[in-house]
Design a protein around this motif. Structure first.
Motif, PDB file in Angstrom:
ATOM      1  N   UNK A 177       0.829  -1.214   0.000  1.00  0.00           N
ATOM      2  CA  UNK A 177       0.000   0.000   0.000  1.00  0.00           C
ATOM      3  C   UNK A 177       0.859   1.259   0.000  1.00  0.00           C
ATOM      4  N   UNK A 178       1.959   1.221   0.767  1.00  0.00           N
ATOM      5  CA  UNK A 178       2.865   2.367   0.817  1.00  0.00           C
ATOM      6  C   UNK A 178       3.487   2.616  -0.553  1.00  0.00           C
ATOM      7  N   UNK A 179       3.911   1.538  -1.217  1.00  0.00           N
ATOM      8  CA  UNK A 179       4.530   1.696  -2.533  1.00  0.00           C
ATOM      9  C   UNK A 179       3.511   2.207  -3.546  1.00  0.00           C
ATOM     10  N   UNK A 180       2.269   1.720  -3.461  1.00  0.00           N
ATOM     11  CA  UNK A 180       1.235   2.223  -4.366  1.00  0.00           C
ATOM     12  C   UNK A 180       1.014   3.723  -4.170  1.00  0.00           C
ATOM     13  N   UNK A 181       1.026   4.148  -2.922  1.00  0.00           N
ATOM     14  CA  UNK A 181       0.889   5.580  -2.635  1.00  0.00           C
ATOM     15  C   UNK A 181       2.092   6.352  -3.175  1.00  0.00           C
ATOM     16  N   UNK A 182       3.299   5.735  -3.065  1.00  0.00           N
ATOM     17  CA  UNK A 182       4.503   6.393  -3.567  1.00  0.00           C
ATOM     18  C   UNK A 182       4.454   6.559  -5.076  1.00  0.00           C
ATOM     19  N   UNK A 183       3.919   5.550  -5.777  1.00  0.00           N
ATOM     20  CA  UNK A 183       3.826   5.639  -7.239  1.00  0.00           C
ATOM     21  C   UNK A 183       2.910   6.780  -7.658  1.00  0.00           C
ATOM     22  N   UNK A 184       1.860   7.014  -6.888  1.00  0.00           N
ATOM     23  CA  UNK A 184       0.961   8.138  -7.220  1.00  0.00           C
ATOM     24  C   UNK A 184       1.679   9.483  -7.094  1.00  0.00           C
ATOM     25  N   UNK A 185       2.570   9.589  -6.118  1.00  0.00           N
ATOM     26  CA  UNK A 185       3.297  10.851  -5.945  1.00  0.00           C
ATOM     27  C   UNK A 185       4.493  10.959  -6.893  1.00  0.00           C
ATOM     28  N   UNK A 186       5.147   9.812  -7.187  1.00  0.00           N
ATOM     29  CA  UNK A 186       6.362   9.827  -8.026  1.00  0.00           C
ATOM     30  C   UNK A 186       6.197   8.803  -9.148  1.00  0.00           C
ATOM     31  N   UNK A 187       5.451   9.116 -10.179  1.00  0.00           N
ATOM     32  CA  UNK A 187       5.192   8.127 -11.232  1.00  0.00           C
ATOM     33  C   UNK A 187       6.401   7.846 -12.124  1.00  0.00           C
ATOM     34  N   UNK A 188       7.482   8.645 -12.018  1.00  0.00           N
ATOM     35  CA  UNK A 188       8.664   8.441 -12.858  1.00  0.00           C
ATOM     36  C   UNK A 188       9.823   7.792 -12.099  1.00  0.00           C
ATOM     37  N   UNK A 189       9.605   7.330 -10.880  1.00  0.00           N
ATOM     38  CA  UNK A 189      10.692   6.794 -10.063  1.00  0.00           C
ATOM     39  C   UNK A 189      10.936   5.319 -10.387  1.00  0.00           C
ATOM     40  N   UNK A 190      12.120   5.016 -10.909  1.00  0.00           N
ATOM     41  CA  UNK A 190      12.468   3.637 -11.270  1.00  0.00           C
ATOM     42  C   UNK A 190      12.647   2.789 -10.019  1.00  0.00           C
TER      43      UNK A 190
END
Length: 900
Positions: free
Chosen positions: A360-373
């Motif tokens: 869930x934390x990573x999913x939230x992170x992807x929403x904030x940083x969609x370009x982070x590899x």
């Protein structure tokens, strides 16, 4: 009566009178002297007192105020600079101008205090530090020792003596309830006591019922002594099944009492109990005060700059180290709220959270940083199912199609066919990635791989790996003619694009199985650098290891044509011919070498060795005579003496040795040979004189000192041998060989305590000597050898003598696999140590197969070892001068005894 009455009776006692003081009595005060205790709200004795004085508390306040108003003008309260401690004018009126003056003075004091603030704080800090250094707390004094407890080994911990128990005997040995299980034989023995009887005992009728015949009243109130349930109905046999069930029930009850908590949940894990105990031990080694300081500092940083990601990460890790995992999770989640654009904070939060929460934390992170590899990679790592991983990575590639790392991670999860399709898309999105192009070329067929590599060269014209892969591809498919052309084109193209051609990098790029590519690179290098001896040497070694004898000889012929002064190339060619059995060709090569290098010592000695190895002793003598006349060196004389010695021409050998010493008296090997020849003839005095003369000329020659010491020990002069070694250590300090001989001398004499003392001194003077540490390991008793070997490995991690000692230690403990592994390490680190090969061969003779023994022998022959104490004792023996490497290996292994 009136005359006897004392005049002072009935009169009040004088002030300070204490009854019985003259007789030594002391005064005391009673409640009647001071009156009863009173509360502050109690009324005073004066019934008509004015308001404000009617209670005890009012009078006490008035007395205190009066005391405060009294000014203390005593000399003790007076200071020359500040005056009286109190204010002299406190009783006067406080007017407005007084208030203004006080405000001005306060402002001046504040200003002066600020000017001196930094200096004062610095001084106070220094004083506090100085005070702490002089008088540290007990906790600080022992903090370093607490940290060092982590380095205490299990053996050291167990060797700590137990603290005596000061309690009394009853406290030390409490009496616990002792429960002894009843054996089955007890029930079988007393089975008759519970049987049913059909007849009445005559004693029962005689004494009336169940009364016992014994006085004392042991009447039983129960109608029978049988316990129902332990016997089957109608029979007198014991039911063992029911007894077993009862025991199991009782055991289950006791286990459940121990293992169940109040809530009924089992808290004892019998398998993971010790693991849980380890998890209870705190993993941080710092002081509690240090942790508190760090926590306060990090809190200050977070409050000062809440958008600083490293502060949140450091705070969470501090709490994690101290065991407060939930606090760490709460902190890092607060950090994600304050720094939503920080990649590191999100990754740390995902690391600290458990499985589903981390997703869930990573999913939230992807929403904030969609370009982070990195966040996408972390999301894929959290998935356990392969399909879910693929889905995450494909979603990531939709957002970040130019990430090489994402493409590589996605391709690794696919089957070869799907991977080929993905790689064809990957090279379109990342055309500058060499790894993706090469991976695609590996998965394609031969024709398609050539096309792929051509496209790769067009997109990346400055990378040498693509050209080398193309050359390897052609070699793998049998097109050896194309290999050299590709290498030529590669160097031309790279030079045209401004790429620096580094010979070392090119040679390293070629794997061992790509022989044609390596040959092509060496051939091109030799065209560019035809007179470079190092390139010819490397090419020659490559042909020696991977090519045929014909290719090696052809290369060496070209090499000596371009580098005629390179003696080693001539010698390699001659040796190759000699090993092939072509002695005349070897002679002709050496003759050509003489023409190019007329006074070369190496070529003279190689020619002598060739003739002596082929039993041409007269030719060898003539060659040595010519060498002594044209190139008279110490080694030439030494070989001349040795040739006569091994031929048993002792007189000629002595004459040559004397002649050589007249020219080269500072060459220690000549003195050694002279002494050994005398020792062989049993002329001990002459041998001693030769060694002593040699030591006068060569006082720093360790072998000479050892030979003289062993000579004295051999003839029984132990004291003189000890004195010689002490003298040698004075002239050659920090010499491990001399210290080792001193230790062994005492050990051979049976003085083990002195040997241990000398070894301790030797290790102090030479702490990094592997040969001393290896000897020290086996001087210890068997239980302490393991600990000593650990210390030796810390000091000399890559020393072959220490590695050999550890291998022997495992061998002595019958740990065959580990011993073989350490033997392999030893011969890999130093293949020139003959002792290691001998011990390895002896080990395989006892515990290995014939194939393993043959492998060790072949490896030893190819390594051609020359050093080692046991090895040199055999190889340099005159009786073994014509022995091959394999024969010497067997002889040395035969002398080794498993006494360690």
């Amino acid at each position: 009566m009136n005359k006897k009455k004392k005049p002072f009776l009935g009169m009040p006692a004088p002030l300070g009178y204490v009854p019985g003081l003259g007789r030594g009595a002391t005064g005391f005060t009673t409640r009647s002297d001071i009156g009863p205790a009173r509360d502050a709200n109690d009324p005073v004795d004066d019934r008509h007192a004015p308001p404000g004085k009617r209670t005890v508390g009012d009078q006490m306040k008035k007395n205190q105020a009066a005391d405060d108003d009294d000014e203390d003008l005593n000399d003790t309260n007076y200071d020359e600079f500040n005056g009286y401690a109190g204010s002299l004018f406190s009783s006067g009126p406080y007017e407005k101008d007084d208030e203004e003056a006080d405000a001005i003075y306060a402002a001046l004091d504040k200003r002066m205090d600020e000017r001196r603030k930094e200096r004062r704080e610095q001084r106070e800090k220094e004083e506090i530090e100085k005070y702490r250094m002089e008088r540290p707390k007990i906790q600080q004094q022992f903090s370093d020792l607490k940290r060092k407890l982590a380095e205490v080994t299990e053996e050291e911990w167990l060797s700590i003596p137990e603290v005596g128990d000061a309690r009394n005997k009853r406290q030390r040995n409490p009496r616990y309830e002792k429960l002894t299980p009843v054996p089955d034989s007890f029930f079988a023995k007393h089975l008759q006591t519970g049987e049913n009887h059909t007849s009445v005992d005559p004693r029962q009728t005689q004494f009336g019922g169940l009364n016992t015949p014994y006085p004392g009243g042991l009447n039983t109130p129960y109608p029978g002594g049988m316990t129902p349930g332990l016997m089957t109905p109608g029979t007198g046999e014991l039911d063992m099944r029911k007894i077993g069930q009862a025991r199991n029930t009782l055991m289950d009850m006791r286990l459940s009492q121990v293992s169940d908590s109040v809530s009924g949940q089992t808290v004892v894990d019998p398998k993971g109990y010790l693991t849980d105990l380890n998890s209870m031990i705190p993993t941080h080694g710092g002081d509690i005060n240090d942790i508190k300081k760090a926590r306060l500092l990090l809190k200050s940083v977070r409050e000062t700059n809440p958008h600083h990601p490293p502060a949140w990460i450091a705070s969470a890790r501090l709490e994690e180290v101290t065991g407060k995992l939930q606090v760490a999770r709460n902190l890092i989640m607060k950090g994600t709220e304050m720094c939503p654009k920080s990649e590191d904070v999100w990754l740390e939060a995902a690391r600290l959270q458990p499985g589903d929460t981390a997703k869930a934390v990573v999913a939230q992170a992807v929403r904030h940083l969609p370009q982070s590899v990195r966040i996408y990679i972390r999301a894929a790592e959290l998935e356990t199912d392969i399909r879910a991983k693929k889905r995450v990575l494909r979603k990531a590639l939709e957002h970040v199609p130019n990430s090489v790392r994402l493409w590589k991670a996605a391709v690794e999860l696919e089957e070869p066919e799907d991977a080929r399709i993905m790689l064809s898309r990957a090279v379109e999105c990342c055309p500058t990635s060499v790894e993706l192009w090469l991976a695609l070329a590996r998965l394609e067929t031969y024709e398609n791989a050539r096309k792929v590599l051509n496209k790769a060269r067009e997109n990346i014209p400055t990378d040498r790996h693509i050209w080398i892969t193309a050359a390897k591809l052609e070699e793998a498919n049998g097109n050896t003619q194309m290999v050299e052309k590709i290498i030529d084109r590669a160097i031309t193209s790279l030079r045209a694009n401004g790429v620096e051609i580094n010979r070392e990098q090119w040679i390293q790029c070629v794997a061992h199985n790509a022989l044609e590519c390596a040959r092509a690179i060496y051939a091109y290098a030799l065209q560019v650098f035809p007179s470079k001896k190092s390139v010819w040497l490397r090419a020659a070694y490559f042909e020696k290891n991977h090519g045929t004898r014909e290719s090696l000889e052809a290369l060496l012929q070209r090499a000596v044509a371009h580098c005629p002064k390179a003696e080693v190339l001539w010698l390699m060619g001659a040796k190759s011919k000699w090993l092939a059995g072509d002695v005349p060709a070897a002679r002709s090569i050496l003759a050509l070498a003489f023409q190019a290098n007329p006074n070369s010592e190496e070529i003279w000695l190689a020619a002598v060795k060739l003739e002596s190895e082929n039993d041409e002793y007269e030719r060898a003598r003539r060659l040595l005579a010519k060498a002594r006349s044209s190139a008279p060196t110490a080694r030439v004389f030494m070989k001349s003496v040795k040739l006569e010695w091994v031929q048993d021409n002792i007189r000629a050998a002595q004459d040559l040795c004397e002649e050589a010493l007249r020219h080269y008296e500072d060459f220690p090997k000549l003195w050694m040979m002279k002494g050994q020849i005398e020792e062989q003839k049993e002329m001990m005095e002459n041998a001693r004189e030769a060694y002593n003369q040699g030591l006068k000329k060569c006082p720093h020659s360790t072998p000479l000192w050892l030979l003289l010491s062993r000579l004295e020990e051999k003839i029984g002069q132990l004291t003189r041998a000890r004195a010689i070694l002490e003298k040698s250590r004075l002239k050659n300090p920090k010499n491990p060989g001399l210290w080792l001989e001193s230790v062994r001398l005492e050990y051979r004499a049976g003085l083990k305590n002195i040997a241990n003392t000398l070894m301790a001194k030797a290790l102090q003077e030479c702490p990094n000597s592997g040969i001393l540490w290896s000897e020290a390991i086996f001087l210890e008793a068997r239980p302490q050898r393991r600990t000593k070997s650990v210390d030796a490995l810390k000091k000399c991690e890559h020393d072959p003598h220490v590695l050999l000692a550890v291998a022997k230690l495992f061998w002595s403990q019958r740990k065959i696999t580990k011993a073989r592994e350490w033997f392999h390490r030893t011969v890999k680190i130093d293949s020139d140590l003959g002792d290691a090969w001998a011990f390895f061969y002896k080990f395989e003779l006892q515990h290995g197969t014939e194939e393993q023994q043959e492998e060790v022998r072949k490896r030893c022959e190819s390594a051609e070892p020359r050093h080692g104490e046991l090895w040199c004792a055999v190889s340099k023996d005159i009786a073994n001068w014509q022995k091959k490497i394999g024969d010497i290996l067997r002889l040395v292994a035969g002398r080794i005894k498993n006494t360690f």
